[in-house]
Design an enzyme around this catalytic site. Structure first.
Site, short mmCIF file in Angstrom:
data_model
loop_
_atom_site.label_atom_id
_atom_site.label_comp_id
_atom_site.label_asym_id
_atom_site.label_seq_id
_atom_site.Cartn_x
_atom_site.Cartn_y
_atom_site.Cartn_z
N LYS A 143 0.70 -1.19 -0.04
CA LYS A 143 0.08 -0.02 -0.03
C LYS A 143 0.67 1.48 0.03
CE LYS A 143 -4.07 -2.30 1.91
NZ LYS A 143 -5.54 -2.11 2.42
N LYS B 31 8.36 1.50 13.08
CA LYS B 31 7.35 1.39 12.11
C LYS B 31 6.14 2.49 13.02
CE LYS B 31 6.31 -1.64 8.68
NZ LYS B 31 5.54 -2.92 8.16
N TYR C 287 -10.88 -10.80 7.35
CA TYR C 287 -12.45 -11.32 7.04
C TYR C 287 -12.31 -12.75 6.53
CZ TYR C 287 -11.07 -10.35 2.24
OH TYR C 287 -10.41 -10.45 1.12
#
Length: 265
Positions: free
Chosen positions: A65, A154, A211
């Site tokens: 991303k 991070k 999910y």
């Protein structure tokens, strides 16, 4: 025929093709949507395929991303704010990076009538979807956002984007109302998140962006302790709906049939 795909590593678990191809068929669009596992070295080439019209749109999942950003011509304002891109398309000869995760997470919580306003949110993980969840929580009025990541650096990098973040060490459990697993821990059956669940207690809200599987160990443990639980299925559906609209200028329906489609086979 138009071509769309989701890129990531791993990408095998992604239900994006199932959902997008269902909507493509429902709306009688001449297109196909596939998945492709890539390595970082392949990113530039795949973006150039959007530029030259071989691919019409890309969804981006973990861990790319951020990686895709240097190869794009432009970012939308929400992609700029989060420094995270999950949807790519071409407009006026420019390859644009957008972020539909923010809207997807907001809609998912609105869908179950969960009100974030004034609540303390605790996020596990600083990669992939975490910046989008932070921005969504801010927009929804969370009183405090606490973050913990296995690699401290991070988490500190994320604090540079969102200075109001509170950071805690991995494994520490602060006071919270909603806890969100934004890591990929749970995708594999033997994955566990090392938390002292005994200090958490009931009446909290456990949310997992994963999910598939539909109930991770994190969610099962939350339920066992008497907490409300929710997986990332509706967030996934809403972010996909926004991406579909960007690409096809059609807002596809999210109904029982669609959510059933996303249940683990």
């Amino acid at each position: 025929m138009k071509k769309y795909l989701v890129i990531g590593n791993p990408v095998e678990h992604s239900l994006s093709p199932k959902l997008h191809n269902y909507w493509i068929k429902e709306n009688k669009i001449d297109a196909v949507y596939n998945k492709k596992q890539l390595n970082e070295i392949d990113i530039q080439k795949i973006i150039s395929e959007v530029k030259n019209g071989e691919i019409d749109g890309i969804n981006v999942t973990v861990p790319f991303k951020k990686t895709v950003i240097p190869f794009l011509n432009e970012l939308t304002s929400v992609a700029k704010k989060t420094k995270s891109v999950n949807t790519i398309y071409k407009k006026m000869d420019k390859v644009i990076g957008d972020n539909t995760d923010v809207g997807g997470f907001e809609s998912a919580l609105q869908n179950i009538n969960y009100n974030v306003k004034g609540k303390i949110a605790f996020i596990l993980g600083a990669g992939g979807v975490a910046p989008s969840i932070i921005l969504a929580l801010k927009k929804m009025g969370a009183s405090k956002i606490i973050l913990s990541n296995r690699t401290k650096q991070k988490a500190e990098d994320l604090k540079k984007i969102y200075p109001e973040l509170d950071l805690v060490n991995w494994g520490d459990v602060p006071e919270f109302d909603i806890i969100i697993n934004a890591t990929s821990l749970g995708l594999k059956e033997n994955d566990t998140i090392k938390l002292d669940y005994s200090v958490i207690g009931p009446n909290k809200f456990f949310y997992d962006v994963i999910y598939n599987p539909s109930k991770t160990k994190f969610l099962l443990k939350g339920k066992e302790l008497g907490n409300q639980i929710e997986n990332g299925k509706t967030m996934f559906a809403y972010q996909a709906q926004l991406a579909f609209k960007i690409w096809h200028n059609i807002e596809p329906k999210i109904d029982e049939k669609v959510l059933k489609l996303l249940e683990n086979d």
